[in-house]
Design a protein around this motif. Structure first.
Motif, PDB file in Angstrom:
ATOM      1  N   LEU A  34      14.454  10.461 -32.231  1.00  0.00           N
ATOM      2  CA  LEU A  34      14.229   9.052 -31.907  1.00  0.00           C
ATOM      3  C   LEU A  34      12.869   8.853 -31.255  1.00  0.00           C
ATOM      4  CD1 LEU A  34      15.247   6.151 -31.759  1.00  0.00           C
ATOM      5  CD2 LEU A  34      16.358   6.724 -29.586  1.00  0.00           C
ATOM      6  N   ALA A  35      12.503   9.737 -30.336  1.00  0.00           N
ATOM      7  CA  ALA A  35      11.206   9.616 -29.661  1.00  0.00           C
ATOM      8  C   ALA A  35      10.058   9.683 -30.660  1.00  0.00           C
ATOM      9  CB  ALA A  35      11.063  10.715 -28.607  1.00  0.00           C
ATOM     10  N   ARG A  36      10.178  10.532 -31.659  1.00  0.00           N
ATOM     11  CA  ARG A  36       9.119  10.625 -32.671  1.00  0.00           C
ATOM     12  C   ARG A  36       9.034   9.346 -33.497  1.00  0.00           C
ATOM     13  NH1 ARG A  36       9.342  16.071 -35.974  1.00  0.00           N
ATOM     14  NH2 ARG A  36       7.158  15.521 -36.330  1.00  0.00           N
ATOM     15  N   ARG A  37      10.170   8.697 -33.708  1.00  0.00           N
ATOM     16  CA  ARG A  37      10.178   7.465 -34.495  1.00  0.00           C
ATOM     17  C   ARG A  37       9.533   6.303 -33.742  1.00  0.00           C
ATOM     18  NH1 ARG A  37      14.252   6.957 -38.323  1.00  0.00           N
ATOM     19  NH2 ARG A  37      13.453   4.841 -38.612  1.00  0.00           N
ATOM     20  N   ILE A  38       9.730   6.246 -32.426  1.00  0.00           N
ATOM     21  CA  ILE A  38       9.252   5.085 -31.659  1.00  0.00           C
ATOM     22  C   ILE A  38       8.049   5.430 -30.785  1.00  0.00           C
ATOM     23  CG2 ILE A  38      11.534   3.996 -31.682  1.00  0.00           C
ATOM     24  CD1 ILE A  38      11.901   4.911 -28.792  1.00  0.00           C
ATOM     25  N   ASP A  39       7.426   6.592 -31.061  1.00  0.00           N
ATOM     26  CA  ASP A  39       6.247   7.027 -30.295  1.00  0.00           C
ATOM     27  C   ASP A  39       6.589   7.117 -28.803  1.00  0.00           C
ATOM     28  OD1 ASP A  39       3.683   7.897 -29.925  1.00  0.00           O
ATOM     29  OD2 ASP A  39       2.776   5.898 -29.921  1.00  0.00           O
ATOM     30  N   GLY A  40       7.640   7.878 -28.512  1.00  0.00           N
ATOM     31  CA  GLY A  40       8.112   7.974 -27.138  1.00  0.00           C
ATOM     32  C   GLY A  40       7.900   9.338 -26.519  1.00  0.00           C
ATOM     33  N   GLU A  41       8.119   9.401 -25.226  1.00  0.00           N
ATOM     34  CA  GLU A  41       8.105  10.653 -24.469  1.00  0.00           C
ATOM     35  C   GLU A  41       9.390  10.707 -23.645  1.00  0.00           C
ATOM     36  OE1 GLU A  41       4.485  11.303 -22.299  1.00  0.00           O
ATOM     37  OE2 GLU A  41       3.215  10.857 -24.046  1.00  0.00           O
ATOM     38  N   LEU A  68       6.612  18.933 -30.003  1.00  0.00           N
ATOM     39  CA  LEU A  68       6.882  17.757 -30.835  1.00  0.00           C
ATOM     40  C   LEU A  68       6.862  16.484 -30.008  1.00  0.00           C
ATOM     41  CD1 LEU A  68       9.819  19.062 -33.083  1.00  0.00           C
ATOM     42  CD2 LEU A  68       7.462  18.584 -33.802  1.00  0.00           C
ATOM     43  N   VAL A  69       7.492  16.537 -28.812  1.00  0.00           N
ATOM     44  CA  VAL A  69       7.591  15.375 -27.935  1.00  0.00           C
ATOM     45  C   VAL A  69       7.391  15.841 -26.491  1.00  0.00           C
ATOM     46  CG1 VAL A  69       9.110  13.558 -27.044  1.00  0.00           C
ATOM     47  CG2 VAL A  69       9.171  14.153 -29.478  1.00  0.00           C
ATOM     48  N   PRO A  70       6.450  15.253 -25.761  1.00  0.00           N
ATOM     49  CA  PRO A  70       6.278  15.635 -24.357  1.00  0.00           C
ATOM     50  C   PRO A  70       7.540  15.347 -23.540  1.00  0.00           C
ATOM     51  CG  PRO A  70       4.387  14.391 -25.141  1.00  0.00           C
ATOM     52  CD  PRO A  70       5.444  14.286 -26.199  1.00  0.00           C
ATOM     53  N   HIS A  71       7.868  16.271 -22.628  1.00  0.00           N
ATOM     54  CA  HIS A  71       9.011  16.113 -21.729  1.00  0.00           C
ATOM     55  C   HIS A  71       8.518  16.085 -20.279  1.00  0.00           C
ATOM     56  CE1 HIS A  71      11.287  17.172 -25.300  1.00  0.00           C
ATOM     57  NE2 HIS A  71      12.423  17.018 -24.652  1.00  0.00           N
ATOM     58  N   ARG A 101       1.621   3.245 -19.412  1.00  0.00           N
ATOM     59  CA  ARG A 101       0.179   2.974 -19.286  1.00  0.00           C
ATOM     60  C   ARG A 101      -0.572   3.480 -20.507  1.00  0.00           C
ATOM     61  NH1 ARG A 101      -3.705   6.116 -18.073  1.00  0.00           N
ATOM     62  NH2 ARG A 101      -2.327   7.773 -17.326  1.00  0.00           N
ATOM     63  N   ARG A 102      -0.080   4.572 -21.090  1.00  0.00           N
ATOM     64  CA  ARG A 102      -0.709   5.147 -22.284  1.00  0.00           C
ATOM     65  C   ARG A 102      -0.178   4.553 -23.585  1.00  0.00           C
ATOM     66  NH1 ARG A 102       1.011   9.814 -22.755  1.00  0.00           N
ATOM     67  NH2 ARG A 102       2.235  10.239 -20.881  1.00  0.00           N
ATOM     68  N   GLY A 103       0.640   3.505 -23.464  1.00  0.00           N
ATOM     69  CA  GLY A 103       1.143   2.832 -24.654  1.00  0.00           C
ATOM     70  C   GLY A 103       2.282   3.539 -25.352  1.00  0.00           C
ATOM     71  N   LYS A 104       2.918   4.487 -24.655  1.00  0.00           N
ATOM     72  CA  LYS A 104       4.057   5.209 -25.215  1.00  0.00           C
ATOM     73  C   LYS A 104       5.357   4.621 -24.654  1.00  0.00           C
ATOM     74  CE  LYS A 104       1.239   8.309 -27.084  1.00  0.00           C
ATOM     75  NZ  LYS A 104       1.094   8.547 -28.533  1.00  0.00           N
ATOM     76  N   VAL A 105       6.483   5.033 -25.241  1.00  0.00           N
ATOM     77  CA  VAL A 105       7.791   4.518 -24.825  1.00  0.00           C
ATOM     78  C   VAL A 105       8.542   5.587 -24.028  1.00  0.00           C
ATOM     79  CG1 VAL A 105      10.030   3.644 -25.603  1.00  0.00           C
ATOM     80  CG2 VAL A 105       7.942   3.023 -26.847  1.00  0.00           C
ATOM     81  N   PRO A 106       8.912   5.311 -22.768  1.00  0.00           N
ATOM     82  CA  PRO A 106       9.721   6.280 -22.018  1.00  0.00           C
ATOM     83  C   PRO A 106      11.161   6.284 -22.503  1.00  0.00           C
ATOM     84  CG  PRO A 106       9.331   4.314 -20.687  1.00  0.00           C
ATOM     85  CD  PRO A 106       8.549   4.134 -21.959  1.00  0.00           C
ATOM     86  N   LEU A 107      11.722   7.488 -22.629  1.00  0.00           N
ATOM     87  CA  LEU A 107      13.095   7.654 -23.093  1.00  0.00           C
ATOM     88  C   LEU A 107      13.804   8.600 -22.122  1.00  0.00           C
ATOM     89  CD1 LEU A 107      15.232   7.215 -25.325  1.00  0.00           C
ATOM     90  CD2 LEU A 107      14.181   9.103 -26.595  1.00  0.00           C
TER      91      LEU A 107
END
Length: 324
Positions: A34-41, A68-71, A101-107
């Motif tokens: 899901l994080a990869r789909r919505i550009d999330g971390e 793949l996704v920052p944690h 702030r970096r335009g990513k989505v927190p998950l």
């Protein structure tokens, strides 16, 4: 298009997306997809993954998954250091601000219900600590065993007792302390505290599986951990001087394998007890999450990124309509 729309709305409306659920239910893989789909971390809400050097037994995401996704809020302290819900909230808040702030989505992803509630609702303060009372209760536990205090808690606050393991002396003592100082059960005070507006607007999915299927996954996970070198990980921690009596080392698996390495039980018994304690822990997680009617329960076998995106957008639409 739907993933992009959800990403935009979560950022525009400041809504925190969460994936919760018991251990081994399947949160990690789904969250990464899901994080990869919505550009999330991902922000980990797991009270065990905060410890450095404890990787296999806490089922941390692998280095490949983290590429793949920052944690965030993983590997924060060493096993002999303390880590509180307040510290989790501080680090999670910092991560949320930085990610947005970096335009990513927190998950937010994890199984520690206390961390989730502390973040979205704020911390329950309660009365100040009474060191003399705590000393007396600790002495009772030493003389009569932890179950003695848990029985006392069950008599005055069965709801809290159902959610706190008898060996979790810190939380048992705190619950008894709150009752003695206020005359009210901590479970009732926490419900009142949570009745206000949340600090963070959120959408929280809680994954579920049938009991037998979940138990099977737990047992397979423990077997997989042993193949990955869980025993060697525990031996390395003991060789480094970390005491088996540390709170971090009371985690299921670490405690049992340490007992095996100290010659107290056999390896098969250690593995069997690890599976048993993990199943019991999963049951307590489910009870905790069932107590929060704000969660959206989703059967894990049908939980795909597309399904969660659809459900999240529907929830946002309903919330917008109810505020008109």
């Amino acid at each position: 298009m739907s993933a992009g729309e959800l990403r935009r709305r979560l950022l525009d409306e400041g809504v925190l997306l969460c994936i919760l659920g018991p251990t081994a239910v399947g949160k990690t893989e789904l969250a990464i997809e899901l994080a990869r789909r919505i550009d999330g971390e991902i922000i980990s809400a797991d009270s065990r993954q905060v410890y450095k050097l404890m990787d296999i037994g806490t089922a941390k995401p692998t280095p490949q998954q983290r590429k793949l996704v920052p944690h965030h809020v993983i590997d924060c302290v060493y096993p002999d250091q303390t880590f509180s819900a307040a510290e989790f909230v501080r680090l999670a808040e910092e991560a949320i601000s930085d990610i947005r702030r970096r335009g990513k989505v927190p998950l937010l992803v994890g199984g520690t219900g206390l961390y989730f509630r502390a973040l979205v609702d704020g911390l329950f303060e309660g009365p100040s600590a009474d060191e003399e009372l705590r000393r007396r209760l600790r002495e009772e536990a030493r003389l009569f065993g932890p179950e003695h205090l848990h029985t006392k808690l069950r008599q005055v606050d069965p709801d809290a007792a159902a959610k706190i393991h008898p060996n979790d002396l810190v939380r048992v003592i705190r619950a008894l302390e709150v009752y003695e100082k206020t005359g009210k059960p901590i479970s009732k005070l926490q419900k009142q505290w949570r009745s206000g507006s949340p600090k963070h607007p959120f959408i929280a999915f809680c994954l579920s599986r049938g009991r037998e299927e979940l138990y099977r996954r737990i047992e397979e996970r423990v077997d997989r951990m042993m193949e990955m070198g869980f025993l060697e990980e525990v031996k390395r921690l003991l060789d480094m001087g970390y005491s088996r009596d540390l709170p971090s080392m009371q985690t299921f698996g670490y405690k049992e394998l340490a007992a095996y390495l100290c010659g107290e039980i056999g390896l098969e018994e250690a593995i069997r007890e690890t599976k048993k304690r993990t199943r019991r822990f999963a049951r307590k997680q489910i009870i905790w999450f069932r107590g929060d009617d704000r969660l959206i329960w989703v059967e894990a076998r049908s939980a795909t990124p597309d399904r969660l995106i659809e459900l999240a957008l529907t929830h946002l639409d309903r919330s917008r309509a109810s505020h008109r």
